[in-house]
Design a protein around this motif. Structure first.
Motif, PDB file in Angstrom:
ATOM      1  N   SER A  91      28.649   5.356 -65.893  1.00 36.19           N
ATOM      2  CA  SER A  91      28.003   4.949 -65.579  1.00 36.19           C
ATOM      3  C   SER A  91      27.009   6.478 -63.877  1.00 36.19           C
ATOM      4  N   SER A  92      28.758   7.372 -63.715  1.00 34.69           N
ATOM      5  CA  SER A  92      28.219   8.081 -62.910  1.00 34.69           C
ATOM      6  C   SER A  92      27.358   9.611 -63.304  1.00 34.69           C
ATOM      7  N   ILE A  93      27.747   9.927 -64.784  1.00 40.24           N
ATOM      8  CA  ILE A  93      27.154  10.452 -64.858  1.00 40.24           C
ATOM      9  C   ILE A  93      25.217  10.217 -66.059  1.00 40.24           C
ATOM     10  N   LEU A  94      25.688   9.070 -65.993  1.00 39.03           N
ATOM     11  CA  LEU A  94      23.916   8.612 -66.149  1.00 39.03           C
ATOM     12  C   LEU A  94      23.232   8.384 -64.675  1.00 39.03           C
ATOM     13  N   VAL A  95      24.074   8.686 -63.007  1.00 38.09           N
ATOM     14  CA  VAL A  95      23.166   8.186 -62.305  1.00 38.09           C
ATOM     15  C   VAL A  95      22.829   9.681 -61.905  1.00 38.09           C
ATOM     16  N   ALA A  96      24.026  10.589 -62.397  1.00 40.96           N
ATOM     17  CA  ALA A  96      24.234  11.964 -61.507  1.00 40.96           C
ATOM     18  C   ALA A  96      22.340  12.282 -63.088  1.00 40.96           C
ATOM     19  N   GLY A  97      22.580  12.033 -63.489  1.00 36.54           N
ATOM     20  CA  GLY A  97      21.734  12.656 -64.785  1.00 36.54           C
ATOM     21  C   GLY A  97      20.482  12.145 -64.862  1.00 36.54           C
ATOM     22  N   MET A  98      19.983  10.918 -64.115  1.00 40.94           N
ATOM     23  CA  MET A  98      18.643  10.216 -63.159  1.00 40.94           C
ATOM     24  C   MET A  98      18.635  10.993 -61.388  1.00 40.94           C
ATOM     25  N   PHE A  99      19.154  11.731 -61.061  1.00 41.91           N
ATOM     26  CA  PHE A  99      19.063  12.285 -59.550  1.00 41.91           C
ATOM     27  C   PHE A  99      18.666  13.425 -60.461  1.00 41.91           C
ATOM     28  N   GLY A 100      18.834  14.154 -61.334  1.00 41.00           N
ATOM     29  CA  GLY A 100      18.427  15.208 -61.809  1.00 41.00           C
ATOM     30  C   GLY A 100      16.843  15.202 -62.330  1.00 41.00           C
ATOM     31  N   ALA A 101      16.967  14.338 -62.879  1.00 40.91           N
ATOM     32  CA  ALA A 101      16.256  14.223 -63.734  1.00 40.91           C
ATOM     33  C   ALA A 101      14.370  13.766 -62.772  1.00 40.91           C
ATOM     34  N   VAL A 102      14.759  13.120 -61.200  1.00 37.81           N
ATOM     35  CA  VAL A 102      14.068  12.571 -60.444  1.00 37.81           C
ATOM     36  C   VAL A 102      13.789  14.202 -59.699  1.00 37.81           C
ATOM     37  N   ILE A 103      14.602  14.926 -59.577  1.00 36.78           N
ATOM     38  CA  ILE A 103      14.448  16.360 -58.531  1.00 36.78           C
ATOM     39  C   ILE A 103      14.183  17.262 -59.186  1.00 36.78           C
ATOM     40  N   GLY A 104      13.432  17.416 -60.488  1.00 37.18           N
ATOM     41  CA  GLY A 104      12.906  18.419 -61.631  1.00 37.18           C
ATOM     42  C   GLY A 104      11.949  17.708 -61.480  1.00 37.18           C
ATOM     43  N   TRP A 105      11.190  16.451 -61.887  1.00 35.79           N
ATOM     44  CA  TRP A 105      10.043  16.036 -62.043  1.00 35.79           C
ATOM     45  C   TRP A 105       9.688  16.403 -60.129  1.00 35.79           C
ATOM     46  N   MET A 106       9.638  15.859 -59.451  1.00 34.71           N
ATOM     47  CA  MET A 106       9.643  16.732 -58.070  1.00 34.71           C
ATOM     48  C   MET A 106       8.898  17.748 -58.240  1.00 34.71           C
ATOM     49  N   CYS A 107      10.410  18.797 -58.512  1.00 32.97           N
ATOM     50  CA  CYS A 107       9.731  20.387 -58.403  1.00 32.97           C
ATOM     51  C   CYS A 107       8.947  20.524 -59.072  1.00 32.97           C
ATOM     52  N   ARG A 108       8.826  20.259 -60.524  1.00 26.07           N
ATOM     53  CA  ARG A 108       7.814  20.168 -61.326  1.00 26.07           C
ATOM     54  C   ARG A 108       5.996  19.947 -60.777  1.00 26.07           C
ATOM     55  N   GLY A 109       6.167  18.632 -60.080  1.00 27.80           N
ATOM     56  CA  GLY A 109       5.021  18.557 -59.857  1.00 27.80           C
ATOM     57  C   GLY A 109       4.521  19.403 -58.234  1.00 27.80           C
ATOM     58  N   ARG A 110       5.154  19.473 -58.340  1.00 30.02           N
ATOM     59  CA  ARG A 110       5.123  20.917 -56.817  1.00 30.02           C
ATOM     60  C   ARG A 110       4.366  21.402 -57.063  1.00 30.02           C
ATOM     61  N   ALA A 111       5.098  22.055 -58.363  1.00 28.20           N
ATOM     62  CA  ALA A 111       4.647  23.606 -58.669  1.00 28.20           C
ATOM     63  C   ALA A 111       3.368  23.219 -59.687  1.00 28.20           C
ATOM     64  N   ASP A 112       3.251  22.587 -60.204  1.00 34.23           N
ATOM     65  CA  ASP A 112       1.973  22.328 -61.263  1.00 34.23           C
ATOM     66  C   ASP A 112       0.099  21.688 -59.767  1.00 34.23           C
ATOM     67  N   GLU A 113       0.801  21.159 -58.825  1.00 31.65           N
ATOM     68  CA  GLU A 113       0.077  20.964 -56.924  1.00 31.65           C
ATOM     69  C   GLU A 113      -0.476  22.911 -56.887  1.00 31.65           C
ATOM     70  N   ASN A 114       0.467  23.794 -57.064  1.00 36.09           N
ATOM     71  CA  ASN A 114       0.713  24.579 -56.679  1.00 36.09           C
ATOM     72  C   ASN A 114      -0.547  25.733 -57.640  1.00 36.09           C
ATOM     73  N   SER A 115      -0.282  25.302 -58.619  1.00 31.30           N
ATOM     74  CA  SER A 115      -1.071  26.619 -59.630  1.00 31.30           C
ATOM     75  C   SER A 115      -2.634  25.388 -59.713  1.00 31.30           C
ATOM     76  N   ARG A 116      -2.697  24.105 -59.585  1.00 29.88           N
ATOM     77  CA  ARG A 116      -4.014  24.071 -59.392  1.00 29.88           C
ATOM     78  C   ARG A 116      -4.469  24.049 -58.349  1.00 29.88           C
ATOM     79  N   ARG A 117      -4.035  24.473 -57.366  1.00 26.84           N
ATOM     80  CA  ARG A 117      -4.759  24.926 -55.862  1.00 26.84           C
ATOM     81  C   ARG A 117      -5.251  26.488 -56.018  1.00 26.84           C
ATOM     82  N   SER A 118      -4.158  27.467 -56.840  1.00 27.11           N
ATOM     83  CA  SER A 118      -5.102  28.894 -56.721  1.00 27.11           C
ATOM     84  C   SER A 118      -5.967  28.708 -57.674  1.00 27.11           C
ATOM     85  N   TRP A 119      -6.198  27.835 -58.853  1.00 25.41           N
ATOM     86  CA  TRP A 119      -7.561  28.162 -59.304  1.00 25.41           C
ATOM     87  C   TRP A 119      -8.334  27.609 -58.993  1.00 25.41           C
ATOM     88  N   ARG A 120      -8.302  26.992 -57.508  1.00 28.49           N
ATOM     89  CA  ARG A 120      -9.841  26.080 -56.989  1.00 28.49           C
ATOM     90  C   ARG A 120     -10.482  27.396 -56.123  1.00 28.49           C
TER      91      ARG A 120
END
Length: 104
Positions: free
Chosen positions: A75-104
């Motif tokens: 359970s601990s490994i699964l929870v840690a993996g979920m936290f990592g996935a959420v953090i990765g998704w949040m960072c990736r989402g911010r990077a996508d927003e920044n790249s979209r803004r630079s094209w505008r």
């Protein structure tokens, strides 16, 4: 009283007032220095107590987490993996927003 006596008396009074002012100044300065030293000492003591309490809370947390991981490692490994996935998704989402803004 002639003018010399008046000048002498005025000078004596001025000297006494000057000495009283110096004494008052020095006394006040000494009190301020003492209060500053007391405040510094109190701040050091409070800082030491706060650090000690923080370390105790940290150690308690580490022990509790260790017990939790020891009792259910999968359970601990699964929870840690979920936290990592959420953090990765949040960072990736911010990077996508920044790249979209630079094209505008």
């Amino acid at each position: 009283m002639d003018s010399e006596q008046i000048k002498g008396a005025a000078q004596d009074m001025a000297d006494k007032a000057k000495d009283a002012a110096k004494e008052t100044w020095n006394s006040g300065r000494d009190k301020v220095v003492d209060l500053k030293d007391q405040a510094a000492s109190t701040a050091k003591d409070v800082t030491r107590q706060t650090v000690d309490a923080g370390q105790a809370y940290y150690e308690d947390g580490v022990q509790a987490l260790g017990r939790q991981v020891g009792s259910s490692p999968l359970s601990s490994i699964l929870v840690a993996g979920m936290f990592g996935a959420v953090i990765g998704w949040m960072c990736r989402g911010r990077a996508d927003e920044n790249s979209r803004r630079s094209w505008r």
